[in-house]
Design a protein around this motif. Structure first.
Motif, mmCIF file in Angstrom:
data_model
loop_
_atom_site.group_PDB
_atom_site.id
_atom_site.type_symbol
_atom_site.label_atom_id
_atom_site.label_comp_id
_atom_site.label_asym_id
_atom_site.label_seq_id
_atom_site.Cartn_x
_atom_site.Cartn_y
_atom_site.Cartn_z
ATOM 1 N N GLN A 1 -0.356 -15.622 0.997
ATOM 2 C CA GLN A 1 0.082 -14.838 -0.163
ATOM 3 C C GLN A 1 -0.929 -13.737 -0.488
ATOM 4 O O GLN A 1 -0.555 -12.615 -0.825
ATOM 5 C CB GLN A 1 0.308 -15.736 -1.370
ATOM 6 N N ALA A 2 -2.208 -14.057 -0.351
ATOM 7 C CA ALA A 2 -3.251 -13.046 -0.593
ATOM 8 C C ALA A 2 -3.159 -11.917 0.429
ATOM 9 O O ALA A 2 -3.298 -10.738 0.081
ATOM 10 C CB ALA A 2 -4.636 -13.698 -0.560
ATOM 11 N N ILE A 3 -2.912 -12.264 1.678
ATOM 12 C CA ILE A 3 -2.772 -11.235 2.725
ATOM 13 C C ILE A 3 -1.581 -10.342 2.417
ATOM 14 O O ILE A 3 -1.672 -9.112 2.505
ATOM 15 C CB ILE A 3 -2.669 -11.876 4.123
ATOM 16 N N GLN A 4 -0.465 -10.940 2.021
ATOM 17 C CA GLN A 4 0.699 -10.129 1.671
ATOM 18 C C GLN A 4 0.375 -9.210 0.493
ATOM 19 O O GLN A 4 0.759 -8.044 0.492
ATOM 20 C CB GLN A 4 1.905 -11.002 1.344
ATOM 21 N N GLY A 5 -0.348 -9.720 -0.475
ATOM 22 C CA GLY A 5 -0.744 -8.892 -1.620
ATOM 23 C C GLY A 5 -1.621 -7.718 -1.210
ATOM 24 O O GLY A 5 -1.491 -6.618 -1.743
ATOM 25 N N VAL A 6 -2.506 -7.950 -0.266
ATOM 26 C CA VAL A 6 -3.375 -6.874 0.222
ATOM 27 C C VAL A 6 -2.557 -5.846 0.999
ATOM 28 O O VAL A 6 -2.737 -4.642 0.845
ATOM 29 C CB VAL A 6 -4.519 -7.464 1.092
ATOM 30 N N LEU A 7 -1.641 -6.319 1.827
ATOM 31 C CA LEU A 7 -0.809 -5.396 2.611
ATOM 32 C C LEU A 7 0.107 -4.574 1.703
ATOM 33 O O LEU A 7 0.331 -3.391 1.944
ATOM 34 C CB LEU A 7 0.034 -6.166 3.629
ATOM 35 N N HIS A 8 0.620 -5.190 0.665
ATOM 36 C CA HIS A 8 1.546 -4.537 -0.261
ATOM 37 C C HIS A 8 0.798 -4.117 -1.533
ATOM 38 O O HIS A 8 1.288 -4.320 -2.639
ATOM 39 C CB HIS A 8 2.697 -5.475 -0.601
ATOM 40 N N ASN A 9 -0.352 -3.499 -1.367
ATOM 41 C CA ASN A 9 -1.244 -3.211 -2.499
ATOM 42 C C ASN A 9 -0.811 -2.048 -3.381
ATOM 43 O O ASN A 9 -1.312 -1.891 -4.473
ATOM 44 C CB ASN A 9 -2.674 -2.991 -1.986
ATOM 45 N N GLY A 10 0.085 -1.203 -2.921
ATOM 46 C CA GLY A 10 0.599 -0.112 -3.739
ATOM 47 C C GLY A 10 -0.308 1.088 -3.893
ATOM 48 O O GLY A 10 0.076 2.067 -4.533
ATOM 49 N N LYS A 11 -1.504 1.056 -3.312
ATOM 50 C CA LYS A 11 -2.444 2.168 -3.475
ATOM 51 C C LYS A 11 -2.954 2.751 -2.170
ATOM 52 O O LYS A 11 -3.135 3.951 -2.055
ATOM 53 C CB LYS A 11 -3.648 1.723 -4.306
ATOM 54 N N HIS A 12 -3.233 1.885 -1.194
ATOM 55 C CA HIS A 12 -3.938 2.349 0.001
ATOM 56 C C HIS A 12 -3.227 1.944 1.290
ATOM 57 O O HIS A 12 -2.906 0.775 1.486
ATOM 58 C CB HIS A 12 -5.356 1.776 0.053
#
Length: 118
Positions: free
Chosen positions: A16-27
């Motif tokens: 879930q953390a990896i998905q959050g990083v991939l889908h970060n909305g900024k970078h």
């Protein structure tokens, strides 16, 4: 991922953390972050730390960003997911046979690639 204290719940939290990083909305990643993240998931696959179906569902979840309405956030999620999945797919390519998981990765990459011919 490999320490004995890392149970299934921790592994799911990591996904879930990896998905959050991939889908970060900024970078959109440009410093090989996708390669480093792929190392984590590759280890999970190599060591059979979670059931294959669970990883397959997670990979399909990454690709679901391609179905969101076009926006900057959607583009970031799609490009980061596509690049991550490519890294993971080619790492797993050392397996001589294609299996459900590698087929899912390839389908997810294709889904995230807006230039792919369907």
């Amino acid at each position: 991922m490999q320490c004995p204290e890392s149970d299934d719940a921790v592994q799911r939290d990591v996904l879930q953390a990896i998905q959050g990083v991939l889908h970060n909305g900024k970078h959109i990643f440009n410093e090989e972050e996708d390669e480093r993240l792929a190392s984590i998931v590759d280890t999970m696959i190599e060591k059979d730390l979670l059931p294959e179906q669970e990883l397959t569902d997670w990979i399909n979840g990454l690709a679901s960003c391609a179905e969101l309405p076009k926006s900057r956030n959607q583009t970031i999620a799609r490009v980061n997911s596509k690049n991550f999945l490519r890294c993971l797919y080619f790492r797993r390519g050392r397996d001589s046979q294609e299996n459900k998981l590698t087929a899912t990765m390839l389908a997810a990459v294709t889904k995230c690639n807006r230039f792919a011919i369907s």
